[in-house]
Design a protein around this motif. Sequence first.
Motif, PDB file in Angstrom:
ATOM      1  N   LEU A   1       1.713  10.532   4.768  1.00 32.46           N
ATOM      2  CA  LEU A   1       2.348  11.855   4.865  1.00 32.46           C
ATOM      3  C   LEU A   1       1.829  12.778   3.762  1.00 32.46           C
ATOM      4  O   LEU A   1       1.649  13.980   3.982  1.00 32.46           O
ATOM      5  CB  LEU A   1       3.874  11.736   4.759  1.00 32.46           C
ATOM      6  N   ALA A   2       1.589  12.208   2.564  1.00 34.10           N
ATOM      7  CA  ALA A   2       1.028  13.002   1.464  1.00 34.10           C
ATOM      8  C   ALA A   2      -0.380  13.483   1.821  1.00 34.10           C
ATOM      9  O   ALA A   2      -0.770  14.619   1.510  1.00 34.10           O
ATOM     10  CB  ALA A   2       1.000  12.172   0.189  1.00 34.10           C
ATOM     11  N   VAL A   3      -1.145  12.628   2.512  1.00 31.90           N
ATOM     12  CA  VAL A   3      -2.495  13.008   2.972  1.00 31.90           C
ATOM     13  C   VAL A   3      -2.391  14.177   3.957  1.00 31.90           C
ATOM     14  O   VAL A   3      -3.172  15.136   3.894  1.00 31.90           O
ATOM     15  CB  VAL A   3      -3.200  11.803   3.649  1.00 31.90           C
ATOM     16  N   VAL A   4      -1.412  14.105   4.858  1.00 39.97           N
ATOM     17  CA  VAL A   4      -1.222  15.167   5.857  1.00 39.97           C
ATOM     18  C   VAL A   4      -0.812  16.472   5.172  1.00 39.97           C
ATOM     19  O   VAL A   4      -1.306  17.553   5.537  1.00 39.97           O
ATOM     20  CB  VAL A   4      -0.160  14.743   6.905  1.00 39.97           C
ATOM     21  N   ARG A   5       0.068  16.384   4.162  1.00 36.06           N
ATOM     22  CA  ARG A   5       0.488  17.598   3.433  1.00 36.06           C
ATOM     23  C   ARG A   5      -0.716  18.275   2.780  1.00 36.06           C
ATOM     24  O   ARG A   5      -0.860  19.496   2.816  1.00 36.06           O
ATOM     25  CB  ARG A   5       1.522  17.239   2.352  1.00 36.06           C
TER      26      ARG A   5
ATOM     27  N   LEU B   1       4.818  -1.317   4.262  1.00 41.48           N
ATOM     28  CA  LEU B   1       4.388  -0.468   5.369  1.00 41.48           C
ATOM     29  C   LEU B   1       5.018   0.920   5.253  1.00 41.48           C
ATOM     30  O   LEU B   1       4.355   1.939   5.478  1.00 41.48           O
ATOM     31  CB  LEU B   1       4.764  -1.117   6.705  1.00 41.48           C
ATOM     32  N   LYS B   2       6.289   0.958   4.883  1.00 36.69           N
ATOM     33  CA  LYS B   2       6.962   2.256   4.683  1.00 36.69           C
ATOM     34  C   LYS B   2       6.261   3.056   3.585  1.00 36.69           C
ATOM     35  O   LYS B   2       6.053   4.270   3.718  1.00 36.69           O
ATOM     36  CB  LYS B   2       8.433   2.047   4.299  1.00 36.69           C
ATOM     37  N   LYS B   3       5.899   2.346   2.529  1.00 38.86           N
ATOM     38  CA  LYS B   3       5.201   3.003   1.416  1.00 38.86           C
ATOM     39  C   LYS B   3       3.859   3.567   1.884  1.00 38.86           C
ATOM     40  O   LYS B   3       3.481   4.701   1.555  1.00 38.86           O
ATOM     41  CB  LYS B   3       4.989   1.984   0.287  1.00 38.86           C
ATOM     42  N   GLU B   4       3.132   2.778   2.702  1.00 44.15           N
ATOM     43  CA  GLU B   4       1.831   3.223   3.228  1.00 44.15           C
ATOM     44  C   GLU B   4       2.001   4.466   4.101  1.00 44.15           C
ATOM     45  O   GLU B   4       1.212   5.415   4.007  1.00 44.15           O
ATOM     46  CB  GLU B   4       1.204   2.091   4.042  1.00 44.15           C
ATOM     47  N   TYR B   5       3.032   4.462   4.948  1.00 43.00           N
ATOM     48  CA  TYR B   5       3.275   5.601   5.831  1.00 43.00           C
ATOM     49  C   TYR B   5       3.636   6.857   5.034  1.00 43.00           C
ATOM     50  O   TYR B   5       3.252   7.975   5.410  1.00 43.00           O
ATOM     51  CB  TYR B   5       4.383   5.272   6.831  1.00 43.00           C
ATOM     52  N   LYS B   6       4.374   6.693   3.938  1.00 43.61           N
ATOM     53  CA  LYS B   6       4.720   7.849   3.094  1.00 43.61           C
ATOM     54  C   LYS B   6       3.468   8.404   2.408  1.00 43.61           C
ATOM     55  O   LYS B   6       3.329   9.614   2.243  1.00 43.61           O
ATOM     56  CB  LYS B   6       5.771   7.441   2.057  1.00 43.61           C
ATOM     57  N   GLU B   7       2.586   7.495   2.016  1.00 44.61           N
ATOM     58  CA  GLU B   7       1.320   7.941   1.403  1.00 44.61           C
ATOM     59  C   GLU B   7       0.484   8.733   2.411  1.00 44.61           C
ATOM     60  O   GLU B   7      -0.183   9.711   2.054  1.00 44.61           O
ATOM     61  CB  GLU B   7       0.532   6.727   0.893  1.00 44.61           C
TER      62      GLU B   7
END
Length: 692
Positions: A515-519, A507-513
Motif C-alpha cells: 500500500l505504501a508503494v501504491v501511495r 502477509l498483512k505486513k507485506e500487504y501494508k508495505e
Amino acid sequence: MPSTKSNSLVGLIEKRLDVSNFREQHWEGTFWEYLEIVTENPSVARNAFQRVFDMITSYGQETFTLFKQEMTRYTFFADPIDKGADGIFGLERPLIQLVDFFKSAAQGYGTEKRILLLHGPVGSSKSTIARLLKKGLESYSRTDPGKLFTYSWRLPKQMTGGDEGEVFEPCPMHEEPLLLIPFEARKDVLDALNEKLPQGKRIKLYGDVCPFCRKVQADLMDMYDGDWKKVMEHVKVKRLILSEKDRRGIGTFQPKDEKNQDSTELTGDINYRKIAEYGSDSDPRAFNFDGELNVANRGIVEFIEVLKLDVAFLYDLLGASQEHLIKPKKFAQTYIDEVILGHTNEPEYKKLQGNEMMEAFRDRTIKIDVPYNIRLDDEIKIYLKDFGPERIKGVHIAPHTIEVAAMWAVLTRLAEPKKAGISKLQKLKLYNGKSIPGFTEDSIKELKEEAPREGMQGISPRYIQDKISNALVSHQAVLEKAINPFMVMNELEGGLSHHSLITDEELKKEYKELLAVVREEYEDILKGEVQRAISSDEDAVKRLAANYIENVRAYTQHERVRNKFTGREEEPDDRLMRSIEEKIDIPESRKDDFRQEIMNYIGALALDGKKFEYNTNARLLKALELKLFEDQRDTIKLKNLVSTVVDDETQQKIDVVKQRLIKYFGYNETSATDVLNYVASIFARGDTKQDD
C-alpha cells in the motif's frame, strides 16, 4: 379492463411483449412434423456439449496479440445478454481453455466424458463463469439457432385409470424426441441426418429414454401389438425453453450439512403418495425424476463447492460423467445428456490431491485454473461495473480512486521477481503493456514462466469492492459528496487487521508495505498531472518546440542560428537543448544520436506528406512539458499554496491550472483544489529538504 389512468402503463408493457415470438417458443406438433424439422435442420438434435459450444461461438470472437502470443477473446464472456453485468475481464487464457474443452467435447473427442472443474481462489470469477454459461444457455434456447425440442405422451383413458379421459404426461427429463426411435433403426436415421453435417457437428444420441417414458412406450406397444407408428401418434413434440427457475435443463446443486445429504437430491426419489395408485415402488409412474441431475438433462448442472460433497455423491458423478448414466433408486441406470460443471477453491483441491480414495474422481475431471487478474486495466474494469460514473450518482469519485485500489489488488497477486533490477510495481506495468527501458516482451515471458501460479493468491476483488463501498458511505464522503484515493487506501489498510482470510501477520505486513508503494506511485501520478496542467499552455509549448527544433536542425547540419532580437548569427543554443533533453534522461554522450533521431523522424513525416507538430512525438512532448513546468513553477509559486496568503496574480494562475485539471483530467472543483494543495505540500517538503 385497465382504467384510463393505467392505459399508458399497459401500453409500455405491451411494447415489450412479442406475441409471435411467444407462439414460436411454445410450438407444438406431431412426431412426424418434428422429423421434418430435424431433416431440414439436424442441429436441433445436438447434444448439450455441442449446444454450449455453439452458444459461446454464436456471439463472435476476435483475435489479438498479447506478449507475442496470438489470443482469442470470446464476446460471450463480456456478457452481451445482460449488457456486461457479469462480464469477465483479463482471463483470456482460462477462457480459451474452457472453450477448447467444449470444442473437443462437441466433436466427441473424449472431454464430453469428463467433469469440468473450475479451480481458483475465492472471488476469481468461477461462479460468474458458471452463471454466464447457464444464463447463456437459457437465452440461446429461446433463439432460432438454439432451439431444441422435447415431448409429452397422450395417455388414453385405460392407461390413466381415471375418469378424466385422455391426459398429457410430459417426459420428466425433457428428452430428445429422436430417442423414441427404436435402436434397430436409430443408426440409419442418424447416418441420414449426419450426411448434411460436417464432422464436428454430427448428431450423437446418448442411450435410451427415461424409465417413465420406457414404461409408457412399452404399454402402448402392447396396446397396438407392436405397431410403432401408432404408438408415435400418442407423442406430442414441443419446443423446450431451458430455464433454471422452471427447473428445465439447468440445475444447481449446493452442498449442505454432510449428515443431511441424500443421493436422491441428485437422482430423484419415490413418490410415496402414488405407490397406492400404481401398486409398487418400482413403477416409474410412482417416482419423481426431480433430482438435480434429472432436472439438468439437455443442459448444464453446476455443483457449487463440488469437493465439499459427500463421497457417495461424488461416486454418482463418476458414472454421470464417464458413461452419461445415473442410477435412480429402484430403477435401472438412466441416460443423461448434460454438462457437469463444478468449482472449488485451493484448500479443498489440496485435500482432493491428498486423498487416494478419490483417484477415480481426479481421473474424470478436467481442471481449469481461474486465477485473479494480473493486468491492471482489466482489474479496473471489474470495479467500474459497480462504481463507474453511470452507476454512482451524487458522489464524485476523484480520478485514480479506482485505479489505486486495483493497483494494490494486482500487486498482492504478483510473485516477487527473481530478476535483478525490477520491482513488483515495474512488473505490474510491464504486464499492463507499458514499456520499461531494458525490458522486452521476451522479458515478460521469462517473468511469467518463473511464476506459473501467479494470480492464484492475493487479495480478492470482493474485498476491494467492499472497501470502496465503505468509503462511499463514510461520514466524510456523505459530507463532501466525494471520495478520493486516500480515503479508499485508508479503508483497504484498516480492513486488513480483521480480514477473515488473512491470518498470517507477515502477509498483512507485506500487504501494508505494498500500500505504501501504491501511495508513492499515486504521488508521482499527481505530480505528473499537475506538471502537465501547469505546462499545458499550448502556445508556450509550441514556441518552445519550434525553438528547440530550430536549434537541433542547425546543430545537426553544422549551421548557425539567427537571433531574432539582435539579428546576429549565433551558435546553436546547446544549453537550451540540453535543458530539454535532460528531462527525459538523455545523457550528454547520447545527445548527438537523439538530435539526429529527431531530424530523421521529421524527415520521415515529410516523406509521407505529414507535417511535424509539437505533440507528434510523445517522448519529445513529455520533455517539453517538463521543461515548461520547471520554467513556470517558480512564477506560479505552487509551494505557496500551503500558506494562508496567496497574491492575486498567483491565484489567477492557480485558477487556470485548476480549470485544466477539471477539463483534461476529470477532477471537480473540490478534488482539483485538494490535488493542488497536496502536490504543493510535496514540493514544499522537497524544497525544505534541499534548504537543509
